[in-house]
Write an enzyme that holds these catalytic residues in place. Structure first.
Site, short mmCIF file in Angstrom:
data_model
loop_
_atom_site.label_atom_id
_atom_site.label_comp_id
_atom_site.label_asym_id
_atom_site.label_seq_id
_atom_site.Cartn_x
_atom_site.Cartn_y
_atom_site.Cartn_z
N HIS A 101 51.69 -63.11 -25.70
CA HIS A 101 52.30 -62.07 -24.91
C HIS A 101 51.81 -62.01 -23.48
O HIS A 101 52.56 -61.80 -22.54
CB HIS A 101 52.06 -60.72 -25.57
CG HIS A 101 53.30 -60.23 -26.20
ND1 HIS A 101 53.34 -59.66 -27.43
CD2 HIS A 101 54.57 -60.25 -25.76
CE1 HIS A 101 54.58 -59.35 -27.71
NE2 HIS A 101 55.34 -59.70 -26.72
N GLU A 155 63.03 -94.70 -24.81
CA GLU A 155 61.63 -94.65 -24.39
C GLU A 155 60.88 -95.88 -24.88
O GLU A 155 59.69 -96.03 -24.63
CB GLU A 155 60.96 -93.35 -24.86
CG GLU A 155 61.14 -93.02 -26.33
CD GLU A 155 60.66 -91.61 -26.69
OE1 GLU A 155 59.88 -91.02 -25.96
OE2 GLU A 155 61.10 -91.12 -27.76
N ASP A 187 56.67 -92.15 -22.41
CA ASP A 187 56.43 -93.21 -23.38
C ASP A 187 56.88 -94.57 -22.85
O ASP A 187 56.21 -95.57 -23.08
CB ASP A 187 57.13 -92.90 -24.70
CG ASP A 187 56.30 -91.96 -25.56
OD1 ASP A 187 55.07 -92.16 -25.62
OD2 ASP A 187 56.87 -91.03 -26.16
N CYS A 212 64.17 -87.17 -19.30
CA CYS A 212 63.40 -85.96 -19.58
C CYS A 212 61.90 -86.21 -19.51
O CYS A 212 61.10 -85.34 -19.80
CB CYS A 212 63.79 -85.37 -20.93
SG CYS A 212 63.58 -86.53 -22.28
C1 PEP Z 1 58.74 -89.00 -22.94
O1 PEP Z 1 58.21 -89.82 -23.69
O2 PEP Z 1 58.97 -89.22 -21.74
C2 PEP Z 1 59.15 -87.67 -23.44
C3 PEP Z 1 59.89 -86.87 -22.73
O3 PEP Z 1 58.71 -87.31 -24.66
P1 PEP Z 1 57.22 -86.86 -25.01
O4 PEP Z 1 56.47 -86.68 -23.72
O5 PEP Z 1 57.37 -85.62 -25.79
O6 PEP Z 1 56.72 -88.02 -25.82
MG MG Z 2 58.27 -89.59 -25.84
#
Ligand code: PEP
Ligand code: MG
Length: 567
Positions: free
Chosen positions: A186, A428, A452, A499
């Site tokens: 919180h 990845e 990754d 991402c």
């Molecule tokens: C990545 O590998 O770039 C990714 C977004 O996943 P994580 O960092 O959760 O492995």
């Molecule tokens: Mg990853």
């Protein structure tokens, strides 16, 4: 320097105000029950008044949702199970009020703390907060009034209760650091809504920091520097001013479109770990969720989360995003992410081992439960599902097959399911990037996971300090893998996002734009800055920049090129 979790962004420099919670030893004493009951009832009444005053002071400073916490606190004060339980114990055992309260409330707290649901477990903190207040009133102990602080401070505490946090006066409270807490506690949620920088989970800060010590709170990187020298203070003052000016100026980009000067649109989405993170995505003008790391739901649980529990979480995210796309990644556990309730096999290289979709395809019951929860939640928004760590075409086909089977079963059961669910994958693993044009025939979209992808293409463990120089997002080799992935997607009319952390880096955005990336997913607080950058660039010029970058030899050369082209 101590490290913790950056829970609410910012940098501040001020003296430490240590919030010590008096250690009270409660002993069992034989007493006159009538007097004790009176003491208890009176303490409850005074506590109710306190809570009402705290709530009143917080109106306008906290969101309506956060203010509801005080209604919950009032309900604890009026809860018959708690109050009658205490009175009964005083009567039947003729014991002192504080002892009876401590034992009855203690039972409730342990029940809540043992619940599976992370949100319910946090509610134990509410009961603790209220009963501590009542106990102090029974004993006549002074309760620290944080609203009385009249100089600039950084509050240092073992933990801050919701009522402590609500009393913080932004004019003087420049930040806080606590020993316990995570991003969903919180105090962290409130710090974000009050926009007070905070670092939580700083082990040993109470024993290391003295009241009045000079502190630098770096809530961008999750660091607390204790009694730094003048030079460091001067450096951080510059950083802090830069950050504040930047944040203020960025607000104007909240409702702007993410268009380049030559009208090319890209989507700016956010990475989230829990449904609570959605508020920050919307506040920062996120156009969607590009990565929901569902493993946090599993990591915060005591056992595999049920279909129902998962359904509620996914539904909440989809509903709150109100029709904006939400990319949910299926369980990515293993590597550095473990579960208390599952023994992973001993492996020499866990990051190259039994993790993510590999585990899900091996233990399909776990996978099926998650897919069912996702499919059921799909009726409430725009769902995109993606599988992590896909290396081969057969893995993707097998995962998609399980998805189709569960979908068919739910349809046969008459369950409502969204009609435009996309099923894509994370790219990845270099093997998948190289074969992207084949994958794009069967996947609806790609999201590149550079965190990754870099460790696998460089063969450099992302957890190892010693080889961290090989984390090279700008190395032309990586840019070529990214290009292959994007081109593969586009060749089959599919979209490609990213991402990994790289997507939110200011230096990377120009070149990724030039390579044709369609969606950039990053931490919510990076979105406005990214939009400002995109708004200032020409897509055509960035394509030229990317073409040049791909022909260079080293990361240094690429960075030099980007920085000399984009001012
Ligand atoms: C990545 O590998 O770039 C990714 C977004 O996943 P994580 O960092 O959760 O492995
Ligand atoms: Mg990853």
């Amino acid at each position: 320097m101590l490290k913790g979790i950056a829970a609410s962004s910012g940098i501040t420099i001020a003296k430490a105000y240590k919030l010590e919670t008096p250690e009270i030893i409660i002993e069992c004493k034989q007493c006159d029950p009538q007097q004790e009951i009176e003491k208890f009832n009176k303490a409850v009444e005074v506590s109710k008044k306190d809570i009402a005053i705290i709530k009143e002071k917080a109106v306008g400073r906290l969101s309506d949702e956060d203010l509801q916490i005080f209604d919950a606190h009032l309900m604890v004060c009026e809860d018959p199970a708690l109050c009658d339980g205490v009175i009964q114990m005083i009567e039947s055992e003729q014991v002192n009020a504080e002892y009876a309260l401590d034992s009855v409330a203690g039972n409730f707290i342990s029940i809540f703390e043992s619940l599976e649901d992370a949100y319910m477990r946090e509610r134990a903190a509410d009961i603790k907060d209220v009963t501590r207040r009542i106990k102090y009133h029974i004993l006549g102990v002074n309760i620290a009034d944080l609203s009385l602080i009249n100089e600039e401070v950084i509050i240092v505490a073992h933990d801050l209760t919701p009522s402590d946090t609500a009393q913080l006066n932004k004019q003087y409270t420049k930040g806080f650091a606590t020993e316990i807490g995570g991003r969903t506690s919180h105090s962290a949620i409130m710090a974000r809504s009050l926009e007070i920088p905070a670092v939580v989970g700083v082990t040993d800060i109470m024993s290391t920091v003295k009241h009045g010590d000079m502190l630098i709170l770096d809530a961008l990187k999750g660091k607390v520097l204790i009694n730094p020298d003048e030079e460091t203070i001067a450096k951080y003052r510059v950083e802090a001013r830069k950050y504040e000016e930047e944040v203020a100026a960025l607000k104007e980009f909240k409702d702007k479109e993410t268009l380049t000067v030559d009208d090319h649109h890209v989507e700016l989405a956010a990475n989230i770990g829990t449904p609570n993170d959605v508020a920050a995505v919307l506040e920062n003008g996120g156009e969607g969720v590009g990565l929901y790391r569902t493993e946090f739901l599993y990591m915060g649980a005591k056992d595999w989360p049920s279909e129902e529990e998962q359904y509620e979480a996914y539904k909440k995210v989809l509903e709150s995003m109100d029709g904006k796309p939400v990319v949910v990644r299926t369980l990515d556990i293993g590597g550095d992410k473990h579960l208390d309730y599952y023994d992973f096999p001993e492996e020499m290289n866990p990051f190259l081992g039994y993790r993510a979709v590999r585990l899900c395809l091996d233990q399909k019951d776990i996978f099926r439960t998650q897919l069912r929860a996702l499919l059921r939640a799909s009726a409430y928004g725009k769902l995109r599902i993606m599988f992590p760590m896909i290396a081969t075409i057969n893995e993707f086909k097998e995962a998609k097959q399980v998805y189709e089977e569960e979908k068919e079963k739910l349809v046969a059961e008459g369950v409502a399911i969204g009609d435009d669910i996309q099923v894509g994958m994370m790219v990845e693993i270099p093997a998948a990037a190289i074969l992207a044009d084949q994958f794009a025939k069967i996947a609806d979209f790609f999201s590149i996971g550079t965190n990754d992808m870099i460790q696998y293409s460089m063969a450099a463990d992302r957890m190892s300090e010693k080889v961290s120089y090989l984390y090279q997002p700008y190395n032309p080799s990586l840019l070529r893998l990214i290009k292959m992935t994007i081109d593969g997607a586009h060749a089959h009319g599919k979209w490609c996002g990213m991402c990994g952390e790289m997507a939110g880096e200011p230096d990377a955005i120009p070149v990724l734009l030039g390579l044709g990336l369609d969606e950039f997913s990053m931490s919510a607080t990076s979105i406005l800055r990214a939009r400002k950058i995109v708004n200032s660039l020409s897509h055509k010029e960035m394509k030229d920049l990317a073409a040049k970058a791909l022909k260079l030899e080293t990361q240094e050369e690429v960075l030099k090129l980007i920085r000399s082209t984009v001012k």
